[in-house]
Design a protein around this motif. Sequence first.
Motif, PDB file in Angstrom:
ATOM      1  N   GLY A 470       0.808  -1.216   0.000  1.00  0.00           N
ATOM      2  CA  GLY A 470       0.000   0.000   0.000  1.00  0.00           C
ATOM      3  C   GLY A 470       0.836   1.258   0.000  1.00  0.00           C
ATOM      4  N   GLU A 471       2.139   1.120   0.191  1.00  0.00           N
ATOM      5  CA  GLU A 471       3.027   2.283   0.216  1.00  0.00           C
ATOM      6  C   GLU A 471       3.859   2.387  -1.051  1.00  0.00           C
ATOM      7  OE1 GLU A 471       3.692   2.430   5.070  1.00  0.00           O
ATOM      8  OE2 GLU A 471       5.229   1.532   3.782  1.00  0.00           O
ATOM      9  N   GLY A 563      -2.499  -0.803   6.628  1.00  0.00           N
ATOM     10  CA  GLY A 563      -1.887   0.509   6.478  1.00  0.00           C
ATOM     11  C   GLY A 563      -1.554   1.095   7.831  1.00  0.00           C
ATOM     12  N   THR A 570      -5.649   8.000   6.393  1.00  0.00           N
ATOM     13  CA  THR A 570      -4.542   7.592   5.523  1.00  0.00           C
ATOM     14  C   THR A 570      -4.229   6.114   5.700  1.00  0.00           C
ATOM     15  OG1 THR A 570      -3.600   9.817   5.625  1.00  0.00           O
ATOM     16  CG2 THR A 570      -2.124   8.041   4.944  1.00  0.00           C
ATOM     17  N   ARG A 574      -4.492   3.270   2.690  1.00  0.00           N
ATOM     18  CA  ARG A 574      -3.338   2.424   2.357  1.00  0.00           C
ATOM     19  C   ARG A 574      -3.652   0.942   2.543  1.00  0.00           C
ATOM     20  NH1 ARG A 574       1.657   5.797   5.188  1.00  0.00           N
ATOM     21  NH2 ARG A 574       1.722   7.504   3.640  1.00  0.00           N
TER      22      ARG A 574
END
Length: 587
Positions: A470-471, A563, A570, A574
Amino acid sequence: MSAPAYATPYDWNPQRPSPMPHHRYRPYQDRVDVPAHDRGWPRARIERAPLWVPVDLRDGNQALAEPMDTGRKRRFFDLLVSMGFKEIEVGYPSASRADFDFVRDLAALSASGGIPDDVSIVVFTPAKPDLIDRTFESIEGLPRAVVHLYIPTSQVWRDVVLGRSRAQVREVVTEAATRMARLADARPGADIRFQFSPETFNLTEPDYVLELCDAMTELWDASPDRPVTHNLPATVEIATPNVYADQIEYLHRHLARRDSVILSVHPHNDRGTGVACAELAVLAGAQRVEGCLFGNGERTGNVDLVTLALNLYAQGVDPMVDFSDIDAVREVVEHCNRLPVHPRHPYAGDLVHTAFSGTHQDAISKGFAHHARRAAELGVPESRAPWDVPYLPIDPADIGRSYEAVIRVNSQSGKGGMAYLLHTRHGIDLPQRMRPDFSRVVQAATDDSGQEASAKELYELFRTTYVAPGEQGEDVELGSWTTDRAPDGVHRFVCTLRAGERTGDYEGVGNGPLSAFTEALAAAGIAVDILDYSEHATGEGGTSEAIAYAECRAGGVVRWGAGVDTSVLTASVRAVLAAVNRTGAAR
């Protein structure tokens, strides 16, 4: 039809020659007669600790390939005193200069106030006049001492080793005991008590042991305020522990001046049942137990005082000695003995509080959670709440162990253990539905490596598997994005997305920011369903990072993602993006 007279898992042929000459050995009942009596010990309970007497510095020391030097002996002695032992057998002063000098050092230490007033030094001597004299010379100046007299008494020793009859052995013992009494009387200012051991007691005729012990009790004029100790060694184990208990109970019931006698036992471990023999002996009337810390001793060892004392502790009985830092105790003993303590040693081994098995880990993890809830309900600290955790007979923290080593992960481990380590070490509380998935990931990694996975390695595996997609976004990459909420409650998600080779600006709306995000993904050609979602804070008080977990279906494939961020929103975006990337739907 009647059952066959002999049934075993294999075909037994009475004419088959045995591969081992078992006929050379006799059962105990052919070697010593144990009088039949109405047993009381099976109905007894141990409700208080006996007097523990460590013999590491004498019996244990003489079993070492490299006997302890003075420095090691002194360190060991200081440990025993600090733990609360009240009688300590320190040596065989007539056997070596080293033992004699050590007793003299203790006499000097006592004179300077270095030994507590309630600690008695025990010295060991055979029934020989010159050696008794040397022993008394060694304890000169000690305000308190126990002189321990021994002689072998069993028939095989009388015939093979001593070459003496019963009457002759009694004569030797009587002369020795008389000499000891005379030497003690010559020191009216010292508190000198006596101990007698008919060595090889468990192979000696019970009536003869009784005769000798009663003679010593009378000769030394034992009284309740000045008792004599009769120590009954299982010098070499010969039978099951119940037989030893029968022998002890016979003496317990028939000794003269019983209120003036401390009945002691000294089990060895030749059959591997030394601990059981000691426990049953206490049930049978023994009040004192000699042994060694961690069971060092000749052949298979002396009885293990650590196991005995902590067995009582696990039953709610005060062991009367301090094992609150078991690793410090073990470190001293290993240093002084130059012998390691086995990793599976009861209570003290490195691995005895450790679970690798998945089912064990799950039970322990649930047990810890239940214990915490129960403590909260009772309004007491967890360290004071009643202990009832599966697979852990005592709380490892009570003996100075941390919980870090309780659950460790390898290829045999299950989802509960991995989840427990992530939670306790890194604050990650995996959703129940996610745990089997991570378990498969970990098992594949440990199967490949063949090694244990540390908590740090588990965390890195978790981040690599669930967070990094997810990053970094190999398939779907999220660029800049914003979200807002209209007055009617509808959320809007506006973003720049790269999906495979395509990059563009996309927008989605929904009843929440995540549903709006999935609409934006759909606009980019990636249909996503969020099947499960949860979140929590990873720092104390909820002031640190947030972590979100999302289970998503995309392209007909279901995957989990996670995430981490200081922003819950956020972290949740993610998590969904990580799950989508793990499905490979954009390829």
